[in-house]
Scaffold this motif. Structure first.
Motif, PDB file in Angstrom:
ATOM      1  N   HIS A 111       0.822  -1.216   0.000  1.00 39.64           N
ATOM      2  CA  HIS A 111       0.000   0.000   0.000  1.00 39.64           C
ATOM      3  C   HIS A 111       0.863   1.276   0.000  1.00 39.64           C
ATOM      4  O   HIS A 111       0.546   2.254  -0.681  1.00 39.64           O
ATOM      5  CB  HIS A 111      -0.910  -0.033   1.237  1.00 39.64           C
ATOM      6  CG  HIS A 111      -1.760   1.168   1.413  1.00 39.64           C
ATOM      7  ND1 HIS A 111      -2.987   1.304   0.788  1.00 39.64           N
ATOM      8  CD2 HIS A 111      -1.579   2.301   2.127  1.00 39.64           C
ATOM      9  CE1 HIS A 111      -3.508   2.478   1.127  1.00 39.64           C
ATOM     10  NE2 HIS A 111      -2.683   3.102   1.932  1.00 39.64           N
ATOM     11  N   HIS A 115       1.213   4.716  -2.577  1.00 35.28           N
ATOM     12  CA  HIS A 115       1.317   6.158  -2.312  1.00 35.28           C
ATOM     13  C   HIS A 115       2.616   6.717  -2.912  1.00 35.28           C
ATOM     14  O   HIS A 115       2.628   7.804  -3.477  1.00 35.28           O
ATOM     15  CB  HIS A 115       1.331   6.418  -0.799  1.00 35.28           C
ATOM     16  CG  HIS A 115      -0.022   6.375  -0.155  1.00 35.28           C
ATOM     17  ND1 HIS A 115      -1.049   7.211  -0.518  1.00 35.28           N
ATOM     18  CD2 HIS A 115      -0.508   5.607   0.863  1.00 35.28           C
ATOM     19  CE1 HIS A 115      -2.121   6.961   0.236  1.00 35.28           C
ATOM     20  NE2 HIS A 115      -1.814   5.995   1.077  1.00 35.28           N
ATOM     21  N   ASP A 306      -6.555   7.283   0.021  1.00 33.88           N
ATOM     22  CA  ASP A 306      -6.510   5.922  -0.503  1.00 33.88           C
ATOM     23  C   ASP A 306      -7.425   5.761  -1.717  1.00 33.88           C
ATOM     24  O   ASP A 306      -8.563   6.229  -1.712  1.00 33.88           O
ATOM     25  CB  ASP A 306      -6.913   4.934   0.590  1.00 33.88           C
ATOM     26  CG  ASP A 306      -5.868   4.870   1.691  1.00 33.88           C
ATOM     27  OD1 ASP A 306      -4.766   5.431   1.494  1.00 33.88           O
ATOM     28  OD2 ASP A 306      -6.152   4.264   2.731  1.00 33.88           O
ATOM     29  N   MET A 310      -3.790   4.250  -7.443  1.00 35.07           N
ATOM     30  CA  MET A 310      -2.400   4.167  -6.974  1.00 35.07           C
ATOM     31  C   MET A 310      -1.933   2.707  -6.903  1.00 35.07           C
ATOM     32  O   MET A 310      -0.764   2.414  -7.138  1.00 35.07           O
ATOM     33  CB  MET A 310      -2.233   4.876  -5.620  1.00 35.07           C
ATOM     34  CG  MET A 310      -2.856   4.178  -4.441  1.00 35.07           C
ATOM     35  SD  MET A 310      -2.715   5.200  -2.941  1.00 35.07           S
ATOM     36  CE  MET A 310      -2.730   3.918  -1.671  1.00 35.07           C
TER      37      MET A 310
HETATM   38 ZN    ZN Z   1      -3.014   5.146   2.590  1.00 35.31          ZN
END
Ligand code: ZN
Ligand code: KG4
Length: 351
Positions: A111, A115, A306, A310
């Protein structure tokens, strides 16, 4: 090259389709804020159940918006950590099922790498660059050397910065999530009324800390008692926000100095994560960049918080370098970007 990406590690159920021409063909985000609001914070069990309920139609909508079928994609990527494990499992299993059924490669995405690489989707920047990742779960400074190659320069030794915003908003009785509400209240407040500490300012290294600031805000609110009217709430919010901005700038300044030792041509600072949406923090970082000769990249708020794009993009970057993962790839609730970084002094679980 077309990649589907699925994100379910926190409180957004999200899916998106992106291409290697940096086109976002679709980007569907379903926020669970209303599910968590009554609890004043994210409840992992509530989040996992909501992901389970919504993943199917969010993925379906992303495919529909992109106007393609599973046979048209080249790979399917999903967040496989770090994050709340129930949600991560829902997204990862959905992606694996699609990969198996459509006979497409599966790409497991960190994750945080999602980003980190977003600035290459939005602004096409080259490595290396410095990343300040400021969200509800993370507060880190990372040197991004290449896909899969990161050097952690700093991390929080206690709370993440978004968490500090959320807790301060809660103490002020502003509601949840706190970041946007603090920013709104601060807009009319006097940032000089309360002299809150600037955590870690001037200290060696690039680590962050926000628990002392939070305690200081709590004491101020306790002392105010019944005098905490709307104008005073705004003054506390503004004084808190400027203290956070000062602290972030001080730590990032140190990181720029450190980064330039190994990368003298460093040209970009990227700020990402939900807190990057804050204008006062953005302005403070922009001034720092002007002063240090860097360009600030601040992706649009929808790509800072989020989202699936991405993850699709990070999956695409990995896939085109030949990285795919087996369908028995295990979800990782903790997954540091720089496994070689020493633990931060006094750090708790957030490091
Ligand atoms: Zn995040
Ligand atoms: O990146 P994000 O959407 O989710 C993760 O934590 O991964 O970040 C959410 C965090 C929350 O703590 C929220 O209060 C904070 O970002 N936030 C803000 C602002 N908008 C969201 N903090 C300060 N100012 C804002 N405008």
């Amino acid at each position: 090259m077309i990649v589907l990406g699925i994100e379910t590690s926190c409180d957004e159920t999200a899916a998106a389709v992106v291409t290697d021409a940096r086109e976002i063909m679709s980007n569907v985000v379903l926020s669970q804020i209303e599910d968590h609001r009554p609890f004043g914070g994210i409840v992992p069990e509530v989040a996992a159940r909501a992901h389970l309920e919504h993943a199917d139609h969010v993925i379906g909508q992303a495919m529909k918006d992109a106007d393609i079928g599973f046979n048209d994609i080249d790979a399917v990527a999903a967040t496989t950590g770090p994050g709340l494990i129930g949600g991560v499992l829902v997204g990862a299993m959905s992606a694996k099922a699609i990969a198996l059924a459509a006979n497409k490669p599966f790409v497991a995405v960190n994750h945080l790498e999602g980003h980190a690489l977003t600035a290459r989707l939005t602004d096409d920047i080259a490595f290396p660059y410095l990343l300040l990742l400021v969200s509800g779960g993370h507060c880190q400074l990372l040197m991004c050397n290449g896909v899969g190659s990161y050097t952690r320069l700093g991390t929080t030794i206690d709370d993440a910065v978004g968490e500090a915003f959320d807790k301060t908003a809660k103490m002020l009785g502003l509601g949840y999530p706190g970041g946007p509400l603090i920013e709104q209240a601060a807009a009319t407040g006097d940032a000089t009324r309360f002299d809150f500490p600037r955590p870690m300012k001037g200290k060696p290294g690039c680590d962050f800390s926000f628990s002392g600031l939070k305690s200081s805000v709590r004491r101020a609110i306790e002392l105010l008692g019944d005098d905490l009217d709307a104008a005073t709430q705004s003054d506390v919010a503004a004084s808190f926000q400027v203290a956070v901005a000062d602290s972030l700038v001080s730590r990032t300044r140190k990181a720029i100095e450190t980064a330039k030792e190994s990368a003298p041509n460093l040209s970009h600072l990227v700020v990402a994560g939900g807190v990057a949406a804050n204008h006062a923090i953005g302005d403070a970082l922009r001034s720092l960049c002007t002063e240090t000769g860097l360009t600030l990249i601040q992706p649009a708020p929808a790509l800072c918080t989020d989202n699936g794009a991405m993850i699709a993009w990070a999956g695409l970057e990995r896939f085109r370098l030949g990285h795919t993962d087996p369908l028995d790839f295990k979800a990782r609730p903790r997954w540091p970007m720089d496994p070689d970084a020493p633990p931060a002094a006094f750090a708790g679980v957030k490091a």
